[in-house]
Design a protein around this motif. Structure first.
Motif, PDB file in Angstrom:
ATOM      1  N   MET A 245      93.900  36.813 -58.467  1.00  0.00           N
ATOM      2  CA  MET A 245      93.165  35.603 -58.827  1.00  0.00           C
ATOM      3  C   MET A 245      93.738  34.413 -58.089  1.00  0.00           C
ATOM      4  O   MET A 245      93.861  33.318 -58.630  1.00  0.00           O
ATOM      5  CB  MET A 245      93.228  35.377 -60.340  1.00  0.00           C
ATOM      6  CG  MET A 245      92.620  36.497 -61.162  1.00  0.00           C
ATOM      7  SD  MET A 245      92.639  36.150 -62.919  1.00  0.00           S
ATOM      8  CE  MET A 245      91.568  34.726 -63.012  1.00  0.00           C
ATOM      9  N   GLU A 246      94.153  34.613 -56.841  1.00  0.00           N
ATOM     10  CA  GLU A 246      94.729  33.533 -56.074  1.00  0.00           C
ATOM     11  C   GLU A 246      93.659  32.501 -55.762  1.00  0.00           C
ATOM     12  O   GLU A 246      92.545  32.825 -55.410  1.00  0.00           O
ATOM     13  CB  GLU A 246      95.336  34.033 -54.743  1.00  0.00           C
ATOM     14  CG  GLU A 246      96.403  35.107 -54.912  1.00  0.00           C
ATOM     15  CD  GLU A 246      95.832  36.492 -54.789  1.00  0.00           C
ATOM     16  OE1 GLU A 246      94.620  36.637 -55.012  1.00  0.00           O
ATOM     17  OE2 GLU A 246      96.588  37.415 -54.487  1.00  0.00           O
ATOM     18  N   GLY A 247      94.016  31.237 -55.881  1.00  0.00           N
ATOM     19  CA  GLY A 247      93.088  30.181 -55.519  1.00  0.00           C
ATOM     20  C   GLY A 247      93.034  30.031 -54.022  1.00  0.00           C
ATOM     21  O   GLY A 247      93.998  30.310 -53.309  1.00  0.00           O
ATOM     22  N   PRO A 248      91.912  29.591 -53.472  1.00  0.00           N
ATOM     23  CA  PRO A 248      91.772  29.509 -52.022  1.00  0.00           C
ATOM     24  C   PRO A 248      92.648  28.449 -51.401  1.00  0.00           C
ATOM     25  O   PRO A 248      93.123  28.609 -50.314  1.00  0.00           O
ATOM     26  CB  PRO A 248      90.287  29.185 -51.827  1.00  0.00           C
ATOM     27  CG  PRO A 248      89.868  28.550 -53.105  1.00  0.00           C
ATOM     28  CD  PRO A 248      90.696  29.169 -54.172  1.00  0.00           C
ATOM     29  N   GLU A 295      98.984  24.153 -34.305  1.00  0.00           N
ATOM     30  CA  GLU A 295      99.192  25.265 -33.378  1.00  0.00           C
ATOM     31  C   GLU A 295      98.957  26.609 -34.060  1.00  0.00           C
ATOM     32  O   GLU A 295      98.366  27.531 -33.477  1.00  0.00           O
ATOM     33  CB  GLU A 295     100.618  25.199 -32.825  1.00  0.00           C
ATOM     34  CG  GLU A 295     101.045  26.376 -31.977  1.00  0.00           C
ATOM     35  CD  GLU A 295     100.355  26.415 -30.625  1.00  0.00           C
ATOM     36  OE1 GLU A 295     100.382  27.480 -29.991  1.00  0.00           O
ATOM     37  OE2 GLU A 295      99.788  25.366 -30.210  1.00  0.00           O
ATOM     38  N   SER A 296      99.382  26.726 -35.323  1.00  0.00           N
ATOM     39  CA  SER A 296      99.214  27.987 -36.052  1.00  0.00           C
ATOM     40  C   SER A 296      97.746  28.299 -36.292  1.00  0.00           C
ATOM     41  O   SER A 296      97.313  29.444 -36.113  1.00  0.00           O
ATOM     42  CB  SER A 296      99.966  27.918 -37.387  1.00  0.00           C
ATOM     43  OG  SER A 296     101.342  27.675 -37.186  1.00  0.00           O
ATOM     44  N   LEU A 297      96.978  27.306 -36.709  1.00  0.00           N
ATOM     45  CA  LEU A 297      95.555  27.543 -36.952  1.00  0.00           C
ATOM     46  C   LEU A 297      94.835  27.936 -35.663  1.00  0.00           C
ATOM     47  O   LEU A 297      93.955  28.801 -35.671  1.00  0.00           O
ATOM     48  CB  LEU A 297      94.909  26.298 -37.564  1.00  0.00           C
ATOM     49  CG  LEU A 297      95.421  25.886 -38.959  1.00  0.00           C
ATOM     50  CD1 LEU A 297      94.658  24.683 -39.462  1.00  0.00           C
ATOM     51  CD2 LEU A 297      95.300  27.035 -39.945  1.00  0.00           C
ATOM     52  N   GLU A 340      82.827  39.971 -39.745  1.00  0.00           N
ATOM     53  CA  GLU A 340      81.657  39.463 -39.047  1.00  0.00           C
ATOM     54  C   GLU A 340      81.881  38.060 -38.518  1.00  0.00           C
ATOM     55  O   GLU A 340      81.376  37.687 -37.457  1.00  0.00           O
ATOM     56  CB  GLU A 340      80.473  39.484 -40.019  1.00  0.00           C
ATOM     57  CG  GLU A 340      79.134  39.266 -39.387  1.00  0.00           C
ATOM     58  CD  GLU A 340      78.038  39.423 -40.424  1.00  0.00           C
ATOM     59  OE1 GLU A 340      76.973  39.926 -40.070  1.00  0.00           O
ATOM     60  OE2 GLU A 340      78.260  39.045 -41.588  1.00  0.00           O
ATOM     61  N   GLY A 341      82.653  37.283 -39.241  1.00  0.00           N
ATOM     62  CA  GLY A 341      82.923  35.912 -38.830  1.00  0.00           C
ATOM     63  C   GLY A 341      82.485  34.936 -39.891  1.00  0.00           C
ATOM     64  O   GLY A 341      81.294  34.755 -40.129  1.00  0.00           O
ATOM     65  N   SER A 342      83.451  34.325 -40.561  1.00  0.00           N
ATOM     66  CA  SER A 342      83.143  33.352 -41.589  1.00  0.00           C
ATOM     67  C   SER A 342      84.246  32.309 -41.610  1.00  0.00           C
ATOM     68  O   SER A 342      85.255  32.437 -40.908  1.00  0.00           O
ATOM     69  CB  SER A 342      83.005  34.030 -42.964  1.00  0.00           C
ATOM     70  OG  SER A 342      84.215  34.675 -43.317  1.00  0.00           O
ATOM     71  N   THR A 343      84.057  31.282 -42.418  1.00  0.00           N
ATOM     72  CA  THR A 343      85.046  30.218 -42.554  1.00  0.00           C
ATOM     73  C   THR A 343      85.788  30.406 -43.869  1.00  0.00           C
ATOM     74  O   THR A 343      85.165  30.454 -44.938  1.00  0.00           O
ATOM     75  CB  THR A 343      84.381  28.832 -42.525  1.00  0.00           C
ATOM     76  OG1 THR A 343      83.672  28.697 -41.286  1.00  0.00           O
ATOM     77  CG2 THR A 343      85.423  27.735 -42.606  1.00  0.00           C
ATOM     78  N   VAL A 344      87.096  30.535 -43.782  1.00  0.00           N
ATOM     79  CA  VAL A 344      87.934  30.796 -44.952  1.00  0.00           C
ATOM     80  C   VAL A 344      88.769  29.551 -45.232  1.00  0.00           C
ATOM     81  O   VAL A 344      89.355  28.963 -44.319  1.00  0.00           O
ATOM     82  CB  VAL A 344      88.850  32.015 -44.717  1.00  0.00           C
ATOM     83  CG1 VAL A 344      89.729  32.271 -45.928  1.00  0.00           C
ATOM     84  CG2 VAL A 344      88.007  33.242 -44.402  1.00  0.00           C
ATOM     85  N   GLN A 345      88.802  29.175 -46.499  1.00  0.00           N
ATOM     86  CA  GLN A 345      89.577  28.009 -46.895  1.00  0.00           C
ATOM     87  C   GLN A 345      90.999  28.441 -47.217  1.00  0.00           C
ATOM     88  O   GLN A 345      91.220  29.324 -48.044  1.00  0.00           O
ATOM     89  CB  GLN A 345      88.941  27.343 -48.117  1.00  0.00           C
ATOM     90  CG  GLN A 345      89.577  26.013 -48.497  1.00  0.00           C
ATOM     91  CD  GLN A 345      88.894  25.391 -49.702  1.00  0.00           C
ATOM     92  OE1 GLN A 345      88.056  26.034 -50.335  1.00  0.00           O
ATOM     93  NE2 GLN A 345      89.250  24.171 -50.029  1.00  0.00           N
ATOM     94  N   TYR A 350      90.665  24.814 -43.008  1.00  0.00           N
ATOM     95  CA  TYR A 350      89.648  25.851 -42.830  1.00  0.00           C
ATOM     96  C   TYR A 350      89.935  26.653 -41.555  1.00  0.00           C
ATOM     97  O   TYR A 350      90.318  26.101 -40.530  1.00  0.00           O
ATOM     98  CB  TYR A 350      88.256  25.226 -42.752  1.00  0.00           C
ATOM     99  CG  TYR A 350      87.791  24.660 -44.082  1.00  0.00           C
ATOM    100  CD1 TYR A 350      87.164  25.476 -45.016  1.00  0.00           C
ATOM    101  CD2 TYR A 350      87.992  23.321 -44.399  1.00  0.00           C
ATOM    102  CE1 TYR A 350      86.734  24.977 -46.238  1.00  0.00           C
ATOM    103  CE2 TYR A 350      87.569  22.811 -45.622  1.00  0.00           C
ATOM    104  CZ  TYR A 350      86.945  23.644 -46.531  1.00  0.00           C
ATOM    105  OH  TYR A 350      86.533  23.145 -47.740  1.00  0.00           O
ATOM    106  N   VAL A 351      89.716  27.965 -41.659  1.00  0.00           N
ATOM    107  CA  VAL A 351      89.970  28.884 -40.545  1.00  0.00           C
ATOM    108  C   VAL A 351      88.721  29.731 -40.319  1.00  0.00           C
ATOM    109  O   VAL A 351      88.170  30.295 -41.268  1.00  0.00           O
ATOM    110  CB  VAL A 351      91.184  29.793 -40.833  1.00  0.00           C
ATOM    111  CG1 VAL A 351      91.331  30.842 -39.751  1.00  0.00           C
ATOM    112  CG2 VAL A 351      92.447  28.973 -40.945  1.00  0.00           C
ATOM    113  N   ARG A 352      88.297  29.806 -39.078  1.00  0.00           N
ATOM    114  CA  ARG A 352      87.167  30.666 -38.711  1.00  0.00           C
ATOM    115  C   ARG A 352      87.702  32.027 -38.262  1.00  0.00           C
ATOM    116  O   ARG A 352      88.624  32.101 -37.451  1.00  0.00           O
ATOM    117  CB  ARG A 352      86.354  30.035 -37.600  1.00  0.00           C
ATOM    118  CG  ARG A 352      85.623  28.761 -37.996  1.00  0.00           C
ATOM    119  CD  ARG A 352      84.927  28.158 -36.790  1.00  0.00           C
ATOM    120  NE  ARG A 352      84.020  29.124 -36.161  1.00  0.00           N
ATOM    121  CZ  ARG A 352      83.521  28.975 -34.935  1.00  0.00           C
ATOM    122  NH1 ARG A 352      83.883  27.924 -34.191  1.00  0.00           N
ATOM    123  NH2 ARG A 352      82.698  29.864 -34.436  1.00  0.00           N
ATOM    124  N   SER A 353      87.099  33.070 -38.793  1.00  0.00           N
ATOM    125  CA  SER A 353      87.539  34.426 -38.449  1.00  0.00           C
ATOM    126  C   SER A 353      86.657  35.070 -37.377  1.00  0.00           C
ATOM    127  O   SER A 353      86.731  36.275 -37.168  1.00  0.00           O
ATOM    128  CB  SER A 353      87.543  35.313 -39.698  1.00  0.00           C
ATOM    129  OG  SER A 353      86.222  35.451 -40.214  1.00  0.00           O
TER     130      SER A 353
END
Length: 497
Positions: A245-248, A295-297, A340-345, A350-353
């Motif tokens: 149940m980790e929060g984003p 740089e990490s993102l 497939e490619g989505s945006t994760v918080q 925000y990070v795009r996969s």
């Protein structure tokens, strides 16, 4: 006499041109495979596939901007039994390329409503891995400067500053002329410069003497007092959300640590421990965390690698009824938008996969890759089959890689001042026993070599400190004698090998 002097200076200058090794993505695929050959034996098809996938990232970076975002990653499914090198290929690839890398097990992810982890947590874990990777690189760059600053602070603790002198009556002008001189600045103004007093010169000499003693380690038994910020608060662990149940984007520990006042604790520690604490504090001051996060993102989005193991555990015949397998297809559908490619918080932004490289692996003994839902199959267009290891492969695994098992045990034995040698015949005998054990029992691939060599070395490692002979040689006959009891006893072989 001058010519020999010139010749002597050449060897000192020759090591300088050793340029740093280029990024793995900048190497041609053939060279990437050669780098992997240093650590992994065989599996040429898998190495070739990952080399193309890594090189495609560099090719994508050179592409025009209008088409760069349209180039999809070269996602791979590795098919093969356990212990043949699926995980090692992906892990070694990430380590050589300096890319953020995590390994996750598909069976740990479940659809909403079942006990497990959210599928998006793999991207958050990858971001945390990238933060640690980039921060370590930045700290390595400024480490000498941090050490220098820490030494100055440590010298201040070892030799506290003298109290300010009591002001006396101003001397006459004639005296000031004798104890002061003037320096002309770049603007043309003359500024008086005070000469150090005898006490200040004496303190400077004492400080330099302490600096020498500190560098030589002669002050390691001295103790100093430090003001240290506690690492974490004991009550923070009670506020952590339960697993699954980790929060984003919520980190209660960091929020409360920022809100609560940072109370420092007075500690008395020895000089080496004090130096380590001060170096850590200086590293935090010198490393810009905003730059590290940015740089990490960027590395996660363009260079990150996620290795999904045991993907065959969530594959099954579609249309099955209820039972424990009801969530398999649900897990695949949860994984689908990430691959497939989505945006994760995440907590850092925000990070795009879309361009993260996904490498999946599974034994597929019961199921087949075609049992995955078609949408997920389409996101892993490259399929590579890894071959089972042969007895000759076992021999190569024990001799060729830079981190071969024989070299690891030689390093362990050398710590006791002894020398360990495996003859070619002895290595061949170990490989034969390992291959035979895999054939008669469960085939666990190259991991069987660890169990066989551990059983072979058990008595040696136990008695090594009192060993009369400091040179140990394992030939074919010695290996046969030491493993004969285990090989002939089915019960022992079942539990030990």
């Amino acid at each position: 006499m001058t010519e020999p002097a010139k010749e002597l200076t050449i060897p000192k200058e020759t090591p300088e041109p050793t340029a740093p090794m280029p990024w793995l993505e900048e190497m041609p695929p053939r060279q990437i495979v050669a780098e992997l050959d240093r650590y992994i034996v065989g599996q040429e098809a898998a190495k070739k596939a990952v080399a193309i996938a890594v090189r495609n990232r560099w090719r994508r970076a050179q592409a025009p901007d209008d088409i760069r975002d349209e180039i999809t990653p070269y996602n791979i499914i590795m098919i093969g039994p356990t212990g043949v090198g699926k995980t090692e290929v992906a892990r070694r690839l990430a380590r050589l390329s300096g890319a953020p890398f995590i390994k996750v097990e598909a069976s740990k992810f479940t659809e909403v409503g079942y006990v497990g982890r959210d599928a998006e947590s793999m991207v958050r874990d990858l971001v945390d891995s990238a933060i640690n990777l980039v921060r370590t690189e930045r700290e390595d760059e400024v480490y000498p400067q941090a050490e220098q600053r820490a030494d100055e602070r440590l010298l201040d603790l070892l030799l506290p500053a003298a109290p300010p002198p009591v002001e006396k009556e101003k001397p006459e002008k004639a005296d000031t002329a004798e104890t002061s001189f003037f320096i002309v600045s770049s603007s043309g103004q003359a500024k008086p410069e005070r000469q150090p007093t005898p006490e200040e010169e004496r303190r400077h000499r004492s400080r330099e003497k302490l600096r020498e003693m500190l560098a030589e380690g002669r002050l390691d038994e001295r103790e100093v007092e430090l003001d240290v910020v506690p690492q974490n608060f004991p009550m923070m662990e009670l506020i952590q959300p339960p697993q699954g149940m980790e929060g984003p984007d919520i980190n209660f520990t960091e929020m409360l640590q920022d809100m609560l006042p940072k109370r420092k604790k007075r500690r008395t520690v020895k000089v080496p421990e004090a130096r380590r604490i001060l170096v850590d504090e200086e590293l935090k001051k010198l490393v810009d965390m905003d730059d590290v996060v940015n740089e990490s993102l960027d590395r996660v989005e363009n260079h990150g690698i996620i290795f999904i193991d045991e993907i065959d555990k969530i594959a099954g015949e579609r249309g099955q009824g209820g039972g424990p397998d009801v969530s398999r297809e649900g897990v695949q559908r949860d994984l689908l938008p990430i691959v497939e490619g989505s945006t994760v918080q995440t907590r850092y932004g925000y990070v795009r996969s879309d361009h993260i490289l996904f490498i999946a692996a599974g034994a597929f003994h019961v199921s087949k890759p075609s049992d995955l839902i078609p949408e997920l199959q389409g996101r892993f267009p490259i399929r590579v089959e890894l071959l089972p290891l042969t007895e000759q492969d076992f021999v190569r695994i024990m001799t060729e890689p830079e981190n071969a098992l024989t070299k690891q045990y030689q390093a362990l034995v050398a710590a006791e001042g002894a020398e360990l040698e495996f003859t070619p015949e002895g290595i061949a005998e170990v490989a034969r026993v390992a291959f035979m054990a895999n054939d008669r029992m469960e085939n666990i691939g190259a991991r069987r070599l660890h169990t066989v060599v551990a059983a072979l070395m058990e008595d040696v490692l136990f008695e090594l400190p009192d060993y009369p002979e400091k040179r140990i040689v394992f030939d074919a006959e010695t290996v046969r004698q030491r493993l004969a009891r285990i090989i002939s006893d089915d019960d022992l072989r079942r539990y030990i090998l």
